[in-house]
Design a protein around this motif. Sequence first.
Motif, PDB file in Angstrom:
ATOM      1  N   LEU A 123      16.321  50.329  36.289  1.00 31.15           N
ATOM      2  CA  LEU A 123      15.460  50.475  37.471  1.00 31.15           C
ATOM      3  C   LEU A 123      13.999  50.587  37.045  1.00 31.15           C
ATOM      4  O   LEU A 123      13.117  49.938  37.612  1.00 31.15           O
ATOM      5  CB  LEU A 123      15.891  51.718  38.252  1.00 31.15           C
ATOM      6  N   GLY A 124      13.781  51.410  36.002  1.00 36.21           N
ATOM      7  CA  GLY A 124      12.418  51.579  35.502  1.00 36.21           C
ATOM      8  C   GLY A 124      11.844  50.259  35.026  1.00 36.21           C
ATOM      9  O   GLY A 124      10.724  49.907  35.361  1.00 36.21           O
TER      10      GLY A 124
ATOM     11  N   PHE B 143      12.731  47.237  35.879  1.00 32.58           N
ATOM     12  CA  PHE B 143      12.500  46.358  37.025  1.00 32.58           C
ATOM     13  C   PHE B 143      11.200  46.735  37.733  1.00 32.58           C
ATOM     14  O   PHE B 143      10.364  45.876  38.041  1.00 32.58           O
ATOM     15  CB  PHE B 143      13.678  46.464  37.978  1.00 32.58           C
ATOM     16  N   LEU B 144      11.010  48.048  37.947  1.00 28.58           N
ATOM     17  CA  LEU B 144       9.820  48.513  38.661  1.00 28.58           C
ATOM     18  C   LEU B 144       8.560  48.162  37.893  1.00 28.58           C
ATOM     19  O   LEU B 144       7.592  47.660  38.453  1.00 28.58           O
ATOM     20  CB  LEU B 144       9.899  50.026  38.863  1.00 28.58           C
ATOM     21  N   PHE B 145       8.605  48.407  36.577  1.00 29.12           N
ATOM     22  CA  PHE B 145       7.401  48.144  35.800  1.00 29.12           C
ATOM     23  C   PHE B 145       7.101  46.656  35.774  1.00 29.12           C
ATOM     24  O   PHE B 145       5.957  46.239  35.873  1.00 29.12           O
ATOM     25  CB  PHE B 145       7.541  48.709  34.389  1.00 29.12           C
TER      26      PHE B 145
ATOM     27  N   SER C 283       7.881  44.490  38.076  1.00 28.12           N
ATOM     28  CA  SER C 283       7.347  44.090  39.382  1.00 28.12           C
ATOM     29  C   SER C 283       5.904  44.540  39.526  1.00 28.12           C
ATOM     30  O   SER C 283       5.055  43.800  40.012  1.00 28.12           O
ATOM     31  CB  SER C 283       8.185  44.711  40.505  1.00 28.12           C
ATOM     32  N   THR C 284       5.641  45.783  39.080  1.00 29.13           N
ATOM     33  CA  THR C 284       4.285  46.305  39.217  1.00 29.13           C
ATOM     34  C   THR C 284       3.307  45.455  38.434  1.00 29.13           C
ATOM     35  O   THR C 284       2.254  45.079  38.933  1.00 29.13           O
ATOM     36  CB  THR C 284       4.235  47.751  38.715  1.00 29.13           C
TER      37      THR C 284
ATOM     38  N   ALA D 224       2.769  42.127  40.082  1.00 26.24           N
ATOM     39  CA  ALA D 224       1.878  42.217  41.238  1.00 26.24           C
ATOM     40  C   ALA D 224       0.445  42.445  40.784  1.00 26.24           C
ATOM     41  O   ALA D 224      -0.491  41.831  41.300  1.00 26.24           O
ATOM     42  CB  ALA D 224       2.336  43.342  42.160  1.00 26.24           C
ATOM     43  N   ALA D 225       0.287  43.328  39.776  1.00 27.11           N
ATOM     44  CA  ALA D 225      -1.063  43.609  39.283  1.00 27.11           C
ATOM     45  C   ALA D 225      -1.679  42.346  38.710  1.00 27.11           C
ATOM     46  O   ALA D 225      -2.849  42.050  38.938  1.00 27.11           O
ATOM     47  CB  ALA D 225      -1.014  44.696  38.216  1.00 27.11           C
TER      48      ALA D 225
ATOM     49  N   ALA E 285      -1.058  39.334  39.589  1.00 26.30           N
ATOM     50  CA  ALA E 285      -1.439  38.427  40.679  1.00 26.30           C
ATOM     51  C   ALA E 285      -2.725  38.900  41.332  1.00 26.30           C
ATOM     52  O   ALA E 285      -3.575  38.085  41.706  1.00 26.30           O
ATOM     53  CB  ALA E 285      -0.314  38.349  41.702  1.00 26.30           C
ATOM     54  N   VAL E 286      -2.866  40.227  41.452  1.00 20.53           N
ATOM     55  CA  VAL E 286      -4.050  40.748  42.149  1.00 20.53           C
ATOM     56  C   VAL E 286      -5.290  40.627  41.274  1.00 20.53           C
ATOM     57  O   VAL E 286      -6.344  40.223  41.739  1.00 20.53           O
ATOM     58  CB  VAL E 286      -3.813  42.206  42.567  1.00 20.53           C
ATOM     59  N   PHE E 287      -5.139  40.954  39.998  1.00 17.73           N
ATOM     60  CA  PHE E 287      -6.329  41.016  39.140  1.00 17.73           C
ATOM     61  C   PHE E 287      -6.591  39.719  38.403  1.00 17.73           C
ATOM     62  O   PHE E 287      -7.445  39.647  37.546  1.00 17.73           O
ATOM     63  CB  PHE E 287      -6.204  42.171  38.152  1.00 17.73           C
ATOM     64  N   TYR E 288      -5.803  38.712  38.751  1.00 17.22           N
ATOM     65  CA  TYR E 288      -6.034  37.396  38.168  1.00 17.22           C
ATOM     66  C   TYR E 288      -7.399  36.919  38.624  1.00 17.22           C
ATOM     67  O   TYR E 288      -7.656  36.745  39.803  1.00 17.22           O
ATOM     68  CB  TYR E 288      -4.941  36.462  38.673  1.00 17.22           C
TER      69      TYR E 288
END
Lengths: 481, 325
Positions: B12-13, B15-17, B19-20, B23-24, B26-29
């Motif tokens: 789970l950890g 997977f979460l990391f 995904s995070t 996403a990061a 994609a955002v900070f690209y």
Amino acid sequence: MKHLQKKIWLLAIVVLIIMVVIWMSLTYYNQKMQDQYNQILERYLIMNELNMVSQELVGSLNSYVLTPSDENIRTVERHKSRMNVLYGQVSDFRNAENASELTNYMNLTVSLVEMAERAINFQAAGETEPAKTALNEALHIADYVSEMRLSVIDKELVTYDIVYREIIDRSEKLNELGVWLLISIILLLLFFTYWFSLRITQPLEKLTNSARQLAKGRFDIKIESDSKDETAILAGTFEQMRSNLNQLFIETKQKAKLEAELQESKYLLKESQLLSLQSQINPHFLFNTLNTLSKKAYMDGSAETSDLLVSIADLLRYNLRHMDRPTALREEIYVLEQYIHIQKARYTDRLTFIHEIDEAGLDTLIPGLTLQPIVENAIIHAVEPSEHGGTIWFRLKNEPDRVIIEVEDDGPGISNEKIDELMAAREITSEKSTGIGFKNVVQRLRLFNGSEQVVQIESERGKGTKIILYIFKKEAVPVNY
Amino acid sequence: MRKIVALMAAGLGGFLFYSTFQAAGAVFYTNWHLPAESKESPDRPRVAFIMNEMDHPFWVEVIAGAEEQAEIAGVDLDVTGIYGTNRDDFLRKIEIAIYSKVDGIIVQGLDHEKFKELTKLKAASYGIPIITVAHDVPKEESLRKTYVGSNQFSAGEQLAAQLIEDMGPEGEVVLMMNAEQEYFQQQRLDGIKNYLNGHSEIETIEAKIGADSNPDISAISDLLNYYPETEAYIAVNAAFTQNLVTEIETRSKVDPYYLYTFDEEREAYALLESGKIDGIVEQSPQEMGKISVQRMKEWLDKENVPLDIEGYFTETRIIKDAAPQ
């Protein structure tokens, strides 16, 4: 509590750093986004303003041509200079996509300014008609500027379309990131806190368990701690206390045991002394009387009776003299022979006594009155009950570190239960014996040897009994008789 | 049990990391898809290419040729134009190009006063050279530098020759033209007439459709009523071809008629393939585009000055229906 405090600080700092990093990156991101927005917006505004100023220029030019006043010319000049400024700014917006439209747009404004200047020049020269024609031209061009502005902005929209979509897309991604970040941080903090608390409480729990064990009286379990903080110090101190306690406990137990043994030996000695006293009402009187009787018998010509009496006297004297200190085996065996001599007189042919003695072991020390009670037992149990009498073998074997003494008879034997009882029982009970009981002898030998392994009884029903004594040659445990 | 829980927590950890970070990322690209910096050097000549009916297959080919050549020659080609044939809009485009101070204008010639005024006065005063393409205007009236396109006169001759070959040396020929005189139309007409002059048995009828001077023929249907015996029609202005074929079809078969046109008609090839018309004058639009840009570049570079004032002619040929008549 330096270490624990450090750990708590660490937790707080880690959380703080995570928060700061997130906050900073989000702020940075926001700033970037804002810049992007502003940049695009500024383009539009400036491009649009160029058009607006163009229209105002034409308007003011119109006023000037109609009424050529100084104020009007100043307005025209102001608009012209403003247009020049905007022209410079707009020229920076050129890119691969809009190059041709933007160039057209800018050149149109230049044409407009030129036409305006021409109109002004004509007007200044007083040529009204050409001035009006130029003004008309300028109006046309202003129209075209307006039209071209639309194309330019149209082009902008198309070229920046992908950027707008990216901005929107990123906003959505940001939301997504927020959710993931929240979940991740919650999980991370939960995990970290769990781990952290475990690191504090686990050693404490271990210590608590150890303390519980100690409370139950188990001093022999080592207390261990693998942490490096204050609990380690606690555990170390605790462990020291436990080991001290444990040592003290063992020492006390040993002392108590020794005390008990001493007590017992004293008791045994007392009993044997008492018994011997009981059996010798007045030993010196008896001793003297026996000697007198011996002389009388000898004089009466009964040499045998005289010898017998001497034996009894010797036995008696030995008993009196050697009760409280170890004697050499040699003396003990001498007394034993005196005793056999006496018993032979009693049982005559019924008693056969055979002895095999290794002379080398005769100097070994042994507690007094050890052998005689055992042989006496053998006579009582093996010879006395039988009509035909019995045989007793006495053997003495010398070994390097010990002497083995065997007393064997051919009597009825004794049961295993009895053997176990004789071997196990430590308490002193009176039994059927003339003198000191078998158990008493065994007990004293044990104390003398400092070992439990001093006697062995082998018996077979109907065939006889064999008692084996082991006497160690080493310095005996100092027992004070 | 403990192991399973630990494994699940780790998964789970992870997977979460993942995904995070995804996403990061994609955002900070930071690579925005901003338009590229302008690569074009400011001294590359800007040439405006202006025409009517931008979506016409003929013009699409002209533009293709022009753009190809522009790429080679290092010219910024600004293709503008109008959809349709509105004259005012067309002239407006030219005017904007002039005020935009382009380095050269390649334009479809328009036989009109305003056009001539623009090219003669305005363009000249701004020092902008003009090359006409496909359709010419009289060189004295426009001050164009040169013309690039078909030799309309000889194209007319070619077509007339084909007609004689198909129909024979006698008969009536209707020449359909636009009421408004256009220079290229006139050139073609001259060519046809020039050729047919040698055949006295051929009678030519000039039909200016929609002209005020000839109110009887306001439409093609009137034309057919007026000359019921005529079998040969030449659409000197190609725009009438489709209407003519439709009109004939409503009355009788198209086959007996001798119908000729130019490739400016959108449907010309389809009509030819279905056997409804008998021949087309095919021009070389791609060549026109190419050569016009090339000549403009030469003019701007002062390489081949002066340009041939008569023009640079591209090939024309007659395309016959493949099916037997």
